[in-house]
Design an enzyme around this catalytic site. Structure first.
Site, PDB file in Angstrom:
ATOM      1  N   GLU A   9       0.806  -1.220   0.000  1.00 19.66           N
ATOM      2  CA  GLU A   9       0.000   0.000   0.000  1.00 19.66           C
ATOM      3  C   GLU A   9       0.843   1.275   0.000  1.00 19.66           C
ATOM      4  O   GLU A   9       0.769   2.078   0.919  1.00 19.66           O
ATOM      5  CB  GLU A   9      -0.973  -0.037   1.176  1.00 19.66           C
ATOM      6  CG  GLU A   9      -1.889  -1.225   1.015  1.00 19.66           C
ATOM      7  CD  GLU A   9      -3.059  -1.271   1.985  1.00 19.66           C
ATOM      8  OE1 GLU A   9      -2.837  -1.084   3.187  1.00 19.66           O
ATOM      9  OE2 GLU A   9      -4.191  -1.505   1.521  1.00 19.66           O
ATOM     10  N   GLU A  27      -4.235 -10.583   0.302  1.00 16.02           N
ATOM     11  CA  GLU A  27      -5.021 -10.528   1.533  1.00 16.02           C
ATOM     12  C   GLU A  27      -6.454 -10.914   1.189  1.00 16.02           C
ATOM     13  O   GLU A  27      -7.000 -10.459   0.181  1.00 16.02           O
ATOM     14  CB  GLU A  27      -5.016  -9.115   2.147  1.00 16.02           C
ATOM     15  CG  GLU A  27      -3.640  -8.692   2.599  1.00 16.02           C
ATOM     16  CD  GLU A  27      -3.572  -7.260   3.147  1.00 16.02           C
ATOM     17  OE1 GLU A  27      -4.584  -6.739   3.645  1.00 16.02           O
ATOM     18  OE2 GLU A  27      -2.487  -6.668   3.051  1.00 16.02           O
TER      19      GLU A  27
HETATM   20  C1  GAL Z   1      -5.087  -3.975   4.122  1.00 14.19           C
HETATM   21  C2  GAL Z   1      -3.689  -3.751   4.644  1.00 14.19           C
HETATM   22  C3  GAL Z   1      -3.433  -4.481   5.916  1.00 14.19           C
HETATM   23  C4  GAL Z   1      -4.568  -4.263   6.871  1.00 14.19           C
HETATM   24  C5  GAL Z   1      -5.835  -4.707   6.249  1.00 14.19           C
HETATM   25  C6  GAL Z   1      -7.041  -4.487   7.118  1.00 14.19           C
HETATM   26  O1  GAL Z   1      -5.450  -2.962   3.277  1.00 14.19           O
HETATM   27  O2  GAL Z   1      -2.732  -4.126   3.697  1.00 14.19           O
HETATM   28  O3  GAL Z   1      -2.225  -4.029   6.450  1.00 14.19           O
HETATM   29  O4  GAL Z   1      -4.665  -2.914   7.178  1.00 14.19           O
HETATM   30  O5  GAL Z   1      -6.074  -3.976   5.082  1.00 14.19           O
HETATM   31  O6  GAL Z   1      -6.948  -5.035   8.360  1.00 14.19           O
END
Ligand code: GAL
Length: 892
Positions: free
Chosen positions: A394, A470
């Protein structure tokens, strides 16, 4: 005025980055207690030559905030200071560390390096008041040559660490802001003619069989190396079989050794492959975290992480969002975990100002970006487990990231490069997304994602494998809907799996403190509590669910056949013991071993099943499948109208309609608002009628929310049946209810002096909690535990503990037992506190037991979803019934 820590520059005085090597040269650990003085600003008034006698002492590694100096603060995206790069606030907490060191006498000649594995965020180091250098890049190793500064006698080592620096702009990861020397420090002897660096590329030729090896060593003297096996005989390394070989590299001055694994990562035909077979990540995002020590994690904590991951079939880790402690990578190599290693770069806070001034695209930051990437790649280039490099997280997009991708591809063509923020895949080798919805993921799987404007670029991206860096946000109770993700991944070879966000809840201390608990004015609350394991690493139900969903062996019943699916890429099922058992009621009546001929990797096979209901088949402790026996309906005697004041030993305090739950954090981001607008949390009761007929005592009640004309018409019917009581409940939704309900059923409050100690025994799914979109891990059986144990102690109290498909239960107190039997399977939650208490509590210790036992009996509940960051509950897991009938027999 510009301070040194506000000058955008790579470390000064640092030795070239190099691999972590086990060596027979001298290594002196400097971990332990150091002298320490803390100052709220950068002007500490302490001289570097001051040995710090009489100062406080602090453990190294450690974060000063966790020893009473300053306090931790949590933000997700927002910088906790004004965006004014490279400037930082005047209030810049600073730690002065001192330690006396002595160069060991046996370290003859050569050089001495001083190594720091992690210092947050900027520091300068002195020996006897003479500066040896400066560094930033909190989660990256740096070494300083201190040969000329050590006297051989007692030397004063001084380290001044500033909490904020220009580097903080690159370290905006979603985690606690914690400072200090938080990883190990060591003094290293570098003998003349020693080996400064080794680079090994160990591949595996899956067609011919056998390893390929290239070894490069940096030394001023001739180098020899020796491998513990002939190359033609080596077994490939994989997470399934993490075969390592010892490689010794020597000169006449030093021998270093490495444990290497032979494997080849490739992208071919739009697929990600390892040794020619599909590489599918069933992974988690892992931060270095410990509830007492923050990012200063002990070896035991890392070992525990790896053991738990392996036990739960996890095969991959993304080291979000920085290189981990080097020991963690050793464990991954040794025990078998694929690693996407991520660089310590995140500039997410700039997104809040439309990425204005983002360092990722500013040439002034180019050297710092490259330095960070280089330090990661050089340190960990020999790790078998590392199968992909990630540029960071990010950080928008820009030339500095593109340059890092180029440098990495050139330095290490053996591993693909990843970065989710390169949405067009201009510079990366895999297409990466976070939190896509199911349909979107399937579209990408089919190669049908929306086109990029540039056709050439579009063609290239469409040809790349895709990973979810993620998904499955594990905040609070959840994630639900993982099985659906797995089904989409399974259906499309382009999809190389993904990484759950995230491994561990970052709750600090015994209480599991989160954002705001330290009085921070700028914070993001409990968004940091979103792991598959609780802060103390106790597995949450979400971890059990994930394990069941990603299990490498899958069982299915198809008529009278068992389908065994082997999802391993390299391993057959020959070592798996398949068992069967037949149960009647809740007793096992017969069991045995099922003869399943070995199923090869990535294939399946059918075998005949033993006949009969109540059948459970298991594949070791990897997988199970059941054909439950239908519960025998209770025999009920003749009914007479009755109004019980007591059920078994428990006086009834209340019986009400139950259409509410303490919102989960996923509910909060999705359904809660609609539920509140509909007034489900504040239904008002009005008794319409009470009367008896020949069979029943009937009570009709209308429940409606204030200000609305919708509601529920409920009839409760009670009767006595010999010694037992019957309760039937008819629930009708009235009016405009177009929304899924949290649950629909009744809540009984029973009086008992120690509700948490009541023993709960049930027949149904268990032993863990389950919801309609999270029930892969639970199986039919008879289970027993105290009511207290039936609660899942989520750090932030919320709905939990639901047991599904229950047909009967017994509640036992010292005064006696109450048996409850349902005519149909129902959802059950038994709690030593009310839903209102659960909803109001901010921390687990806000919940106290009184003298009521709450028994929630529901016709259905809504699932969990993962809306706190990702898709809401799927329609198939919503509870929407317009009518419900519940019927129970209670006996003492
Ligand atoms: C993503 C980020 C993580 C965390 C997650 C939400 O956007 O890469 O570090 O913030 O969202 O928990």
């Amino acid at each position: 005025m510009t301070a040194a820590y506000e000058i955008i520059a790579p470390p000064t005085g640092a030795a070239p980055a190099r691999a972590r090597l086990a060596t027979d040269a001298g290594v002196l650990s400097l971990d332990g207690l150091w002298r320490f003085a803390w100052s709220p600003t950068a002007e500490t008034g302490r001289a570097p030559a001051d040995p710090g006698e009489g100062w406080d002492e602090i453990p190294v590694p450690g974060h000063w905030q966790l020893y009473g100096y300053g306090s931790p603060a949590y933000t997700n995206v927002r910088f906790p200071f004004p965006i004014d790069p490279p400037r930082v606030p005047e209030a810049n907490p600073t730690g002065e560390y001192r330690r006396v060191v002595r160069r060991p006498e046996e370290w003859d000649g050569g050089r001495v390096l001083l190594r720091f594995d992690g210092v947050d965020s900027w520091f300068e180091v002195w020996v006897n008041g003479v500066s040896a250098g400066t560094s930033s890049g909190s989660r990256l190793t740096v070494e300083f040559d201190v040969t000329g500064l050590l006297t051989g006698g007692d030397d004063v080592l001084a380290v001044r660490v500033h909490q904020w620096s220009f580097g903080s702009y690159l370290e905006d990861q979603d985690q606690w802001w914690l400072s200090g020397i938080f990883r190990s420090v060591a003094l290293l002897h570098r003998p003349d003619g020693g080996i400064d660096d080794v680079r090994v590329v160990a591949g595996y030729d899956h067609i011919k069989g056998g390893g390929t090896l290239s070894v490069e060593a940096t030394s001023t003297r001739p180098v020899r190396w020796e491998l513990s096996s002939p190359l033609t005989e080596v077994q490939p390394w994989s997470a399934e079989n993490p075969q390592l070989y010892r490689l010794e590299v020597s000169t006449d001055a030093e021998t270093v050794s490495l444990d290497i694994g032979f494997r080849t990562v490739s992208v071919e035909g739009g697929r990600l492959l390892l040794n020619g077979a599909p590489l599918v990540f069933r992974g988690v995002n892992r931060h270095d975290f410990d509830p007492q020590c923050g990012r200063a994690v002990s070896r035991e904590a890392m070992e525990r992480d790896v053991a738990l991951m392996k036990q739960h079939h996890i095969n991959a880790v993304r080291t979000s969002h920085y290189p981990p402690d080097p020991y963690f990578l050793q464990l991954c190599d040794r025990h078998g975990l694929y690693v996407v290693e991520e660089c310590d770069i995140e500039t997410h806070g700039f997104s809040l100002v439309d990425w204005r001034g983002n360092p990722s695209d500013d040439p002034a930051w180019a050297d710092v970006y490259l330095d960070r990437m280089r330090r990661m790649v050089e340190r960990d280039k020999n790790a078998a487990g590392v199968v992909m490099w990630s540029l960071g997280n990010e950080s928008g997009w820009g030339r500095n990231l593109a340059a890092n991708a180029r440098w990495t591809a050139e330095r290490d063509p053996s591993r693909p490069v990843h970065y989710e923020g390169d949405a067009d895949c201009e510079s990366v080798d895999v297409y990466s997304r976070m939190y896509p919805g199911y349909d979107e993921l399937a579209a990408i799987g089919r190669g049908e994602e929306p086109a990029l404007a540039d056709p050439a670029r579009d063609r290239r991206r469409r040809g790349l494998p895709m990973i979810m860096c993620e998904y499955g946000h594990a905040m609070g109770n959840g994630p639900g809907g993982l099985a659906e993700y797995e089904a989409v991944i399974d259906a499309h070879p382009r999809l190389a799996g993904g990484f759950i966000w995230e491994w561990i809840d970052h709750g600090l201390g015994e209480k599991g403190l989160y954002g705001g608990d330290f009085g921070e004015t700028v914070h993001d609350g409990s968004f940091v509590i979103d792991g598959l394991v609780l802060p103390d690493r106790a597995p949450s139900p979400g971890l059990a669910e994930f394990a069941a969903v990603i299990a490498p062996v899958r069982l299915r019943m198809d008529g009278d056949e068992l389908v065994v699916e082997n999802r391993w890429s390299f391993t057959s099922t020959e070592k798996v013991v398949f068992g069967w058992s037949l149960s009647a009621d809740d007793m096992v009546i017969d069991e045995g071993v099922l003869d399943v001929p070995a199923v090869g990797p990535l294939s399946s096979r059918r075998v005949p099943l033993p006949p009969g209901p109540g059948l459970t088949v298991t594949a070791g402790d990897i997988a199970f499948v059941q054909r439950p026996a239908p519960a025998a309906p209770a025999a009920i005697g003749s009914l007479k109208p009755a109004r019980p004041a007591k059920l078994g030993p428990f006086p009834i305090a209340s019986l009400t309609l139950d259409a509410w739950r303490a919102p989960t954090e996923n509910d909060r981001a999705s359904l809660e608002e609609r539920w509140r607008t509909a007034g489900l949390h504040q239904l008002v009761a009005r008794t319409v009628e009470e009367r008896s007929d020949e069979t029943w005592w009937r009570r009709r009640v209308h429940y409606g929310p204030p200000g609305l004309d919708s509601g529920f018409d409920v009839e409760y019917r009670w009767a006595a049946a010999g010694e037992a009581y019957r309760l039937e409940v008819d629930i009708d939704r009235r009016g405009e209810w177009r929304l899924p309900l949290p649950r629909l059923g009744v809540a009984l409050a029973l009086r008992t002096p120690a509700p948490g100690s009541v023993w709960l025994d049930w027949l149904g799914l268990g032993p863990g909690e389950s919801y309609p979109d999270s029930r892969a891990a639970v199986r039919h059986g008879r289970y027993g535990m105290t009511v207290r144990e039936a609660q899942t102690p989520y750090v932030v109290p919320q709905e939990n503990g639901n047991r599904s498909a229950v047909s009967r239960l017994t509640l036992s107190s010292p005064d006696g037992d109450l048996h409850i039997e349902g005519d149909k399977p129902f959802d059950l939650a038994v709690r030593p506190w009310s839903t209102t208490q659960l909803e109001k509590a901010r921390h687990a210790d806000d919940l106290t037991e009184g003298n009521l036992l709450w028994v929630h009996l529901a016709a259905g509940v809504t699932g969990l979803g993962s809306a706190s960051c990702g898709p809401a509950v799927r329609p198939s897991a919503e509870y929407r019934a317009a009518q419900a009938r519940l019927a129970f027999t209670f006996s003492g």
